[in-house]
Design a protein around this motif. Structure first.
Motif, PDB file in Angstrom:
ATOM      1  N   GLU A   1       0.825  -1.204   0.000  1.00 18.36           N
ATOM      2  CA  GLU A   1       0.000   0.000   0.000  1.00 18.36           C
ATOM      3  C   GLU A   1       0.864   1.260   0.000  1.00 18.36           C
ATOM      4  OE1 GLU A   1      -3.523   2.148  -0.234  1.00 18.36           O
ATOM      5  OE2 GLU A   1      -3.142   0.004  -0.507  1.00 18.36           O
ATOM      6  N   VAL A   2       1.966   1.255   0.763  1.00 18.08           N
ATOM      7  CA  VAL A   2       2.888   2.393   0.732  1.00 18.08           C
ATOM      8  C   VAL A   2       3.415   2.597  -0.686  1.00 18.08           C
ATOM      9  CG1 VAL A   2       5.114   3.282   1.548  1.00 18.08           C
ATOM     10  CG2 VAL A   2       3.580   2.136   3.154  1.00 18.08           C
ATOM     11  N   SER A   3       3.789   1.495  -1.334  1.00 14.81           N
ATOM     12  CA  SER A   3       4.269   1.568  -2.712  1.00 14.81           C
ATOM     13  C   SER A   3       3.196   2.137  -3.632  1.00 14.81           C
ATOM     14  CB  SER A   3       4.686   0.168  -3.188  1.00 14.81           C
ATOM     15  OG  SER A   3       5.107   0.194  -4.529  1.00 14.81           O
ATOM     16  N   HIS A   4       1.985   1.623  -3.504  1.00 14.55           N
ATOM     17  CA  HIS A   4       0.866   2.092  -4.339  1.00 14.55           C
ATOM     18  C   HIS A   4       0.567   3.568  -4.108  1.00 14.55           C
ATOM     19  CE1 HIS A   4      -3.090   2.281  -6.235  1.00 14.55           C
ATOM     20  NE2 HIS A   4      -3.620   2.629  -5.076  1.00 14.55           N
ATOM     21  N   GLN A   5       0.435   3.969  -2.856  1.00 17.93           N
ATOM     22  CA  GLN A   5       0.116   5.366  -2.543  1.00 17.93           C
ATOM     23  C   GLN A   5       1.218   6.306  -3.044  1.00 17.93           C
ATOM     24  OE1 GLN A   5      -2.586   6.778  -1.206  1.00 17.93           O
ATOM     25  NE2 GLN A   5      -3.677   4.844  -0.917  1.00 17.93           N
ATOM     26  N   SER A   6       2.464   5.896  -2.885  1.00 16.09           N
ATOM     27  CA  SER A   6       3.564   6.765  -3.324  1.00 16.09           C
ATOM     28  C   SER A   6       3.596   6.914  -4.835  1.00 16.09           C
ATOM     29  CB  SER A   6       4.898   6.222  -2.809  1.00 16.09           C
ATOM     30  OG  SER A   6       5.274   5.037  -3.470  1.00 16.09           O
ATOM     31  N   LYS A   7       3.181   5.881  -5.548  1.00 17.19           N
ATOM     32  CA  LYS A   7       3.123   5.971  -7.005  1.00 17.19           C
ATOM     33  C   LYS A   7       2.012   6.933  -7.442  1.00 17.19           C
ATOM     34  CE  LYS A   7       5.021   1.353  -7.778  1.00 17.19           C
ATOM     35  NZ  LYS A   7       4.738  -0.055  -8.152  1.00 17.19           N
ATOM     36  N   LEU A   8       0.875   6.869  -6.768  1.00 15.55           N
ATOM     37  CA  LEU A   8      -0.210   7.826  -7.060  1.00 15.55           C
ATOM     38  C   LEU A   8       0.282   9.258  -6.873  1.00 15.55           C
ATOM     39  CD1 LEU A   8      -3.300   6.207  -5.238  1.00 15.55           C
ATOM     40  CD2 LEU A   8      -2.707   6.032  -7.660  1.00 15.55           C
ATOM     41  N   VAL A   9       0.953   9.503  -5.744  1.00 21.55           N
ATOM     42  CA  VAL A   9       1.399  10.860  -5.422  1.00 21.55           C
ATOM     43  C   VAL A   9       2.545  11.293  -6.334  1.00 21.55           C
ATOM     44  CG1 VAL A   9       2.266  12.373  -3.603  1.00 21.55           C
ATOM     45  CG2 VAL A   9       0.637  10.563  -3.026  1.00 21.55           C
ATOM     46  N   ALA A  10       3.404  10.372  -6.704  1.00 19.62           N
ATOM     47  CA  ALA A  10       4.494  10.721  -7.625  1.00 19.62           C
ATOM     48  C   ALA A  10       3.943  11.238  -8.945  1.00 19.62           C
ATOM     49  CB  ALA A  10       5.394   9.500  -7.853  1.00 19.62           C
ATOM     50  N   ASN A  11       2.894  10.610  -9.436  1.00 20.88           N
ATOM     51  CA  ASN A  11       2.264  11.093 -10.666  1.00 20.88           C
ATOM     52  C   ASN A  11       1.624  12.465 -10.478  1.00 20.88           C
ATOM     53  OD1 ASN A  11       2.733   9.305 -12.843  1.00 20.88           O
ATOM     54  ND2 ASN A  11       1.340   7.792 -11.945  1.00 20.88           N
ATOM     55  N   VAL A  12       1.125  12.717  -9.280  1.00 21.71           N
ATOM     56  CA  VAL A  12       0.572  14.043  -8.970  1.00 21.71           C
ATOM     57  C   VAL A  12       1.685  15.093  -8.976  1.00 21.71           C
ATOM     58  CG1 VAL A  12      -0.471  15.438  -7.136  1.00 21.71           C
ATOM     59  CG2 VAL A  12      -1.422  13.188  -7.681  1.00 21.71           C
TER      60      VAL A  12
ATOM     61  N   ARG B   1      10.666   8.757  -5.330  1.00 25.70           N
ATOM     62  CA  ARG B   1      10.371   7.994  -6.543  1.00 25.70           C
ATOM     63  C   ARG B   1      10.433   8.887  -7.785  1.00 25.70           C
ATOM     64  NH1 ARG B   1       8.139   3.127  -6.876  1.00 25.70           N
ATOM     65  NH2 ARG B   1       7.353   3.155  -4.725  1.00 25.70           N
ATOM     66  N   ALA B   2       9.969  10.129  -7.637  1.00 26.55           N
ATOM     67  CA  ALA B   2       9.915  11.051  -8.771  1.00 26.55           C
ATOM     68  C   ALA B   2      11.206  11.837  -8.970  1.00 26.55           C
ATOM     69  CB  ALA B   2       8.742  12.013  -8.591  1.00 26.55           C
ATOM     70  N   GLY B   3      12.132  11.744  -8.014  1.00 29.28           N
ATOM     71  CA  GLY B   3      13.364  12.529  -8.105  1.00 29.28           C
ATOM     72  C   GLY B   3      13.196  13.965  -7.673  1.00 29.28           C
ATOM     73  N   VAL B   4      12.049  14.277  -7.045  1.00 32.11           N
ATOM     74  CA  VAL B   4      11.791  15.623  -6.527  1.00 32.11           C
ATOM     75  C   VAL B   4      12.446  15.742  -5.150  1.00 32.11           C
ATOM     76  CG1 VAL B   4       9.996  17.209  -5.718  1.00 32.11           C
ATOM     77  CG2 VAL B   4       9.659  15.890  -7.827  1.00 32.11           C
ATOM     78  N   ILE B   5      13.090  16.867  -4.870  1.00 30.50           N
ATOM     79  CA  ILE B   5      13.778  17.073  -3.601  1.00 30.50           C
ATOM     80  C   ILE B   5      12.775  17.579  -2.571  1.00 30.50           C
ATOM     81  CG2 ILE B   5      15.604  18.332  -2.408  1.00 30.50           C
ATOM     82  CD1 ILE B   5      17.017  18.562  -5.143  1.00 30.50           C
ATOM     83  N   LEU B   6      12.630  16.862  -1.470  1.00 32.81           N
ATOM     84  CA  LEU B   6      11.653  17.224  -0.438  1.00 32.81           C
ATOM     85  C   LEU B   6      12.344  17.940   0.712  1.00 32.81           C
ATOM     86  CD1 LEU B   6       8.625  15.261   0.761  1.00 32.81           C
ATOM     87  CD2 LEU B   6      10.230  16.050   2.502  1.00 32.81           C
ATOM     88  N   SER B   7      11.723  19.014   1.182  1.00 33.30           N
ATOM     89  CA  SER B   7      12.193  19.744   2.350  1.00 33.30           C
ATOM     90  C   SER B   7      11.072  19.780   3.383  1.00 33.30           C
ATOM     91  CB  SER B   7      12.607  21.167   1.973  1.00 33.30           C
ATOM     92  OG  SER B   7      13.093  21.871   3.102  1.00 33.30           O
ATOM     93  N   PRO B   8      11.215  19.069   4.509  1.00 34.12           N
ATOM     94  CA  PRO B   8      10.147  19.045   5.515  1.00 34.12           C
ATOM     95  C   PRO B   8      10.161  20.291   6.391  1.00 34.12           C
ATOM     96  CG  PRO B   8      11.956  17.668   6.243  1.00 34.12           C
ATOM     97  CD  PRO B   8      12.341  18.194   4.882  1.00 34.12           C
ATOM     98  N   GLY B   9       8.994  20.677   6.843  1.00 34.96           N
ATOM     99  CA  GLY B   9       8.870  21.804   7.759  1.00 34.96           C
ATOM    100  C   GLY B   9       7.804  21.521   8.794  1.00 34.96           C
ATOM    101  N   THR B  10       8.022  21.943  10.022  1.00 39.35           N
ATOM    102  CA  THR B  10       7.024  21.748  11.061  1.00 39.35           C
ATOM    103  C   THR B  10       5.807  22.636  10.813  1.00 39.35           C
ATOM    104  OG1 THR B  10       6.578  21.993  13.432  1.00 39.35           O
ATOM    105  CG2 THR B  10       8.262  23.420  12.497  1.00 39.35           C
TER     106      THR B  10
END
Length: 581
Positions: A90-101, A133-142
């Motif tokens: 499910e993590v794999s599936h959800q991440s693929k959905l979001v990567a396409n987004v 998965r998409a190669g996008v660089i993520l920066s987390p923030g509180t």
């Protein structure tokens, strides 16, 4: 069985990543020998690596053929009684959905930056893996960031997209017009349309999981963390696909002692690197379950009840939380499943270790690391516990105490905690401070990266923490740069000048204290009322956790000949005046 040699596992063929998952499936987490592991452990990288493909999808493949061990990847509960469990499939599936987004409606491309400000909701995990998965660089923030903090982070990073929830959306809108790089805003968990925003739930419902994972180089940038600065705004720390995606093998095995059967609960906020450490990369490298309790604030009684009523085997917490919990009569609770407890983020008081062990029957192992690293040093079940010590260097890191030029000092002499980075750069060490070459060069001395912390090392290799080499304040699991608090205070008309330092506190270890010189118009003001007003002002201007819990009004501040405030003098004054229990 002892963990298999990484040199043999990670060669040029991406398929060779598979033994990482299979080895953790059989790994016995309390059976490793420190001396053997320290001598033999090596961590090298293949040319290409992607955590989403080479770890998450590998575990999903294992589950598909019934070899998963039965535990979910993510087990999420909230304070309203709702529960959700995701398998690795499910993590794999959800991440693929979001990567396409991300690559579609969000109009992002590989190496673009997305800032994610979300509480402990399942979408945070899906977005993190999707970005990788998409190669996008993520920066987390509180989610505690205020409009000024958000504006600075977007503009400093050049972020093109920001994802958050309804609680933070107004703050984003307040500054969005002043953020020229920001092209797309996505809101999570809100029904209906919000002008100027894309809706996460609507986008994922329309998405598909048909996507080819980017074949990222191990050396490609993956994540950007903002770290507190001492004399300026927060700096951007860059990690690659290997430094976190592979580097946290060290964290998983040696700090957290995880296996496929582990259920780990980590209390860290999603905006901090420690959450990436212990709520994402390390546990999922090991195939362990990440347990998440989404609650608005920490409650020691509820935390103890949760540990007692759920089959949580591993617990990771900042020392401040432990200080609150040991006041709640630990003997009244039974923890039948709890196996391994660790603490990180600030020094652990020896008396607190004793009370935790007496109350729970379990040792509390200390871990040391930074936003710039994975797990670097700690105490382990396989070595003697020496309360007051940080333990020994983790396998995979060569740690020494060095002087300001990187020369190794004799045992017992105080100096800088240094990590050897020449001739081989450790896999878990960050790549650089983005757009700050001067700072990067300042922390590289001789063959070592200087962490900014002072310590001594005894003849047996135990490290004894002495304090920060700069002015960063470690409180309640947060790292706070004094400049940010001073900048907020100076905006108030009552403040002529201020200096912010750490001050001892019996419950939190240390807290933020501000020394304030008042403007002429406020010299005769009621100090109690003004203290409260300045605290509330700081909460509004910057993140609430940064506000000064103590304020002292003074006529002058100690300064150098060149006019720089000597925070060290104020800090020494504070710590000589009172010692926390």
């Amino acid at each position: 069985m002892r963990y298999l040699g990484i040199l043999r596992l990670l060669n040029k063929d991406v398929k060779s990543i598979t033994p990482i998952t299979s080895s953790f499936a059989t790994y016995q987490s309390d059976k490793w020998d420190y001396a053997t592991e320290k001598k033999s452990f090596r961590l090298t990288c293949p040319k290409h690596f992607n955590f989403a493909r080479d770890v998450i999808d590998k575990w999903a493949h294992t589950e598909k053929f019934g070899r998963s061990g039965g535990n979910p990847a993510l087990w999420w509960v909230n304070d309203k009684g709702r529960e959700l469990k995701w398998s690795f499939q499910e993590v794999s599936h959800q991440s693929k959905l979001v990567a396409n987004v991300l690559l579609g409606p969000c109009r992002l491309h590989p190496t673009d930056i997305v800032i994610v400000m979300l509480p402990r909701v399942p979408q945070w995990w899906a977005i993190n893996v999707a970005a990788i998965r998409a190669g996008v660089i993520l920066s987390p923030g509180t989610t505690l960031l205020r409009p000024g903090d958000i504006k600075y982070r977007v503009n400093a990073s050049g972020a093109k997209c920001l994802i958050t929830n309804a609680d933070c959306a107004d703050s984003v809108d307040e500054v969005a017009a002043d953020c020229p790089s920001l092209e797309t805003k996505v809101i999570v968990g809100e029904e209906g349309k919000r002008p100027g925003w894309l809706n996460y739930e609507e986008l994922t419902r329309r998405s598909t999981d048909n996507i080819q994972c980017i074949n990222s180089l191990s050396t490609d940038p993956m994540t950007v963390f903002f770290t507190s600065g001492t004399t300026g705004s927060p700096k951007m720390t860059e990690h690659t696909h290997s430094s976190y995606g592979l580097g946290h093998i060290i964290t998983a095995k040696y700090f957290l002692n995880l296996s496929r059967k582990s259920i780990l609960w980590n209390l860290s906020d999603t905006g901090w690197a420690k959450c990436a450490w212990s709520s994402l990369f390390a546990p999922w490298i090991a195939g362990a379950t990440v347990f998440v309790q989404d609650a608005p604030k920490f409650d020691p009684i509820r935390t103890l009840q949760t540990l007692a009523s759920n089959p949580i085997t591993h617990f990771c917490t900042p020392p401040t939380a432990v200080r609150f919990m040991i006041k709640e009569k630990l003997h009244n609770y039974k923890f039948p499943a709890l196996f391994h407890c660790v603490s990180a983020g600030e020094p652990v008081n020896p008396e607190m270790l004793k009370e935790w062990t007496e109350g729970t029957g379990l040792n509390l192992y200390e871990g040391y690391g930074q936003t710039e690293t994975t797990f670097v040093c700690g105490s382990y079940p396989s070595i003697e516990q020496r309360p007051g010590s940080m333990g020994k260097a983790a396998p995979g890191y060569d740690v020494e105490i060095v002087d300001d030029e990187g020369t190794v000092l004799p045992r017992g002499q105080e100096g800088n905690i240094g990590i050897r980075c020449k001739p081989v750069w450790p896999v878990g060490l960050f790549t650089r401070y983005i757009d700050d070459e001067a700072r990067m060069q300042s922390v590289l001395r001789g063959d070592y990266y200087l962490t900014g912390d002072k310590a001594t090392m005894d003849d047996e290799g135990y490290v004894w923490f002495m304090g920060r080499n700069d002015d960063v304040i470690l409180t309640s699991g947060y790292r706070i740069g004094p400049f940010e608090v001073e900048s907020a205070l100076i905006e108030h008309p009552a403040v002529l000048e201020s200096a912010v330092v750490s001050s001892p506190d019996k419950l939190r270890g240390e807290v933020v204290k501000a020394f304030v010189i008042l403007t002429e118009a406020f010299r005769n003001a009621d100090t109690e009322a003004l203290t409260f007003e300045l605290q509330e002002h700081t909460k509004r201007v910057t993140a609430p956790y940064k506000y000064p819990r103590k304020i002292e009004f003074v006529d002058s501040l100690p300064k150098t000949v060149s006019g720089k405030i000597r925070r060290v003098e104020l800090r020494n004054k504070e710590w000589r005046r009172e010692k926390p229990n």
